[in-house]
Enzyme design. Structure first.
Site, PDB file in Angstrom:
ATOM      1  N   ARG A 168      45.147  46.551  41.992  1.00  0.00           N
ATOM      2  CA  ARG A 168      44.783  47.760  41.262  1.00  0.00           C
ATOM      3  C   ARG A 168      43.957  48.652  42.184  1.00  0.00           C
ATOM      4  NH1 ARG A 168      39.991  48.243  38.945  1.00  0.00           N
ATOM      5  NH2 ARG A 168      39.789  46.071  38.318  1.00  0.00           N
ATOM      6  N   HIS A 224      39.730  50.205  36.769  1.00  0.00           N
ATOM      7  CA  HIS A 224      40.348  49.515  35.626  1.00  0.00           C
ATOM      8  C   HIS A 224      40.792  50.537  34.588  1.00  0.00           C
ATOM      9  CE1 HIS A 224      41.110  46.533  32.555  1.00  0.00           C
ATOM     10  NE2 HIS A 224      40.289  47.170  31.746  1.00  0.00           N
ATOM     11  N   TYR A 246      31.691  46.727  42.304  1.00  0.00           N
ATOM     12  CA  TYR A 246      31.980  45.296  42.380  1.00  0.00           C
ATOM     13  C   TYR A 246      32.988  44.894  43.453  1.00  0.00           C
ATOM     14  CZ  TYR A 246      35.754  46.872  39.236  1.00  0.00           C
ATOM     15  OH  TYR A 246      36.806  47.555  38.675  1.00  0.00           O
TER      16      TYR A 246
END
Length: 386
Positions: A272, A276, A285
């Protein structure tokens, strides 16, 4: 020990290297006939669908940033896995998506604005699957669509719509889910029933490495494809950024499922690239080094190199860029001009038949809105405008 080192599983099926070169291997030889059958037009169609999906994704992301969408769920980076699978299906197959399968939706005839209507809050479903080659509605509850798909696949088996040997009759079901969904009980329950009833079904896992901010290595000590074997379901891991590998393995597994061979499981290793959703900040992160390592394996760049090596000229890619810009402009124009939905629609289709409680609540809302006079929006009831 990394998850890939934890088992003696074979390497992911790969037909094209990240630089777009044809891979020579025994595994590649097995799937070469599927690719050869595509022909030049089929190869161009794969590239077209990937490019147009990404152009749509870019436009939708811009609309979200400008406040035109309540939420956007990017698919950037996963086009190869999705387009390959989509082209391996037949029109009579039923596809149960999660909420990121934009490439599959477009390939099955979904109007891209219908996807945006859903994420803009204008509709509770988006489209009628029966009118769009059996592409079912997006599902935001993580993993629940695997149960819907398995139940439907059980029905196909009971109705004699698979395993007949007739390509015009036999159907299969595909259910899409991500690495995070594999930690949900719904997915395990779906696998249990699929194995028990030998459903004509393909479980298509897009492992994009992150369940929002949780890395896949924290969720599983072994490759996720290994879980399929625990349920007695054959599983294959593929390079999900290789559209040809996704297509060929999906084609093989769907033929087996339709033919009465029971369920199959594919883990497509992809990434990805975007957030998200538009409400997420992935810089919190994950590292830029990781991101860049996956961008170097981009499915569209890889396939363009492959096509150019085959002799595809600049005109094809230039025309495709123009088509993408036209798509983006059309999507933007129609999205920003969408009228606000009637508030009374929230009561429609809650039940398959008229229900007195819904009628009562809808009338109450109409009366309440009317109490504001001209300041209130008109709510249409079954008896007419109020």
């Amino acid at each position: 020990m990394s998850s890939s080192e934890a088992t003696d599983a074979p390497p992911p099926v790969q037909l094209l290297s990240p630089s777009g070169e044809v891979v020579e291997s025994a595994a590649a030889d097995e799937f070469r006939p599927y690719v050869d059958a595509l022909g030049d037009d089929g190869l161009r169609a794969l590239h077209r669908d990937m490019v147009l999906t990404r152009r749509f994704d870019r436009e939708a992301a811009a609309l979200a940033r400008q406040g035109q969408l309540a939420l956007w769920v990017p698919s950037h980076g996963q086009e190869g896995a999705q387009v390959g699978l989509a082209h391996a299906t037949r029109p009579q197959d039923h596809l149960f998506p999660s909420y990121r399968e934009h490439a599959v939706a477009l390939s099955r005839g979904i109007d891209p604005v219908d996807i945006l209507r859903l994420l803009r809050g204008h509709t509770h479903g988006g489209w009628n699957p029966a009118e769009h080659q059996n592409f079912h509605i997006y599902t935001l509850v993580i993993g629940s669509q695997t149960l819907h798909a398995t139940g439907f696949a059980m029905g196909l088996g009971l109705d004699g719509k698979s395993g007949t040997g007739d390509p015009e009759v036999d159907q299969a079901v595909v259910t899409f889910f991500g690495d995070g969904a594999t930690s949900q009980g719904d997915v395990s329950e779906a696998l249990v029933f699929a194995a028990s009833f030998q459903t004509p079904e393909l479980f298509f896992l897009q492992n994009n490495q992150w369940a929002i901010s949780v890395p896949v290595a924290r969720q599983s000590r072994t490759p996720l494809v290994a879980r399929a074997g625990g349920f007695g379901i054959p599983g294959t891991q593929v390079d999900g950024n290789d559209v040809l590998a996704s297509y060929a393995v999906s084609r093989r597994d769907l033929e087996a499922a339709r033919g009465g061979g029971g369920p199959r499981f594919i883990e497509a290793l992809t990434y990805r690239v975007g957030a998200h959703t538009s409400s997420d900040d992935p810089t919190k992160y994950r590292t830029d080094d990781e991101l860049q390592s996956w961008i170097a394996r981009d499915p569209i760049t890889r396939f363009e190199a492959f096509l150019r090596n085959r002799g595809e000229g600049d005109a094809f890619f230039a025309d495709l860029e123009t088509e993408g810009d036209d798509l983006g402009a059309d999507v933007r124009r129609r999205t920003v001009s969408l009228p606000n939905p009637d508030r009374g629609l929230i009561f429609d289709h809650v039940y398959s038949e008229p229900h007195p409680l819904m009628t009562e609540q809808k009338q109450w809302l109409a009366t309440y809105e009317q109490s504001f006079g001209d300041a209130g929006e008109t709510v249409t009831t079954d008896e007419g405008a109020a």
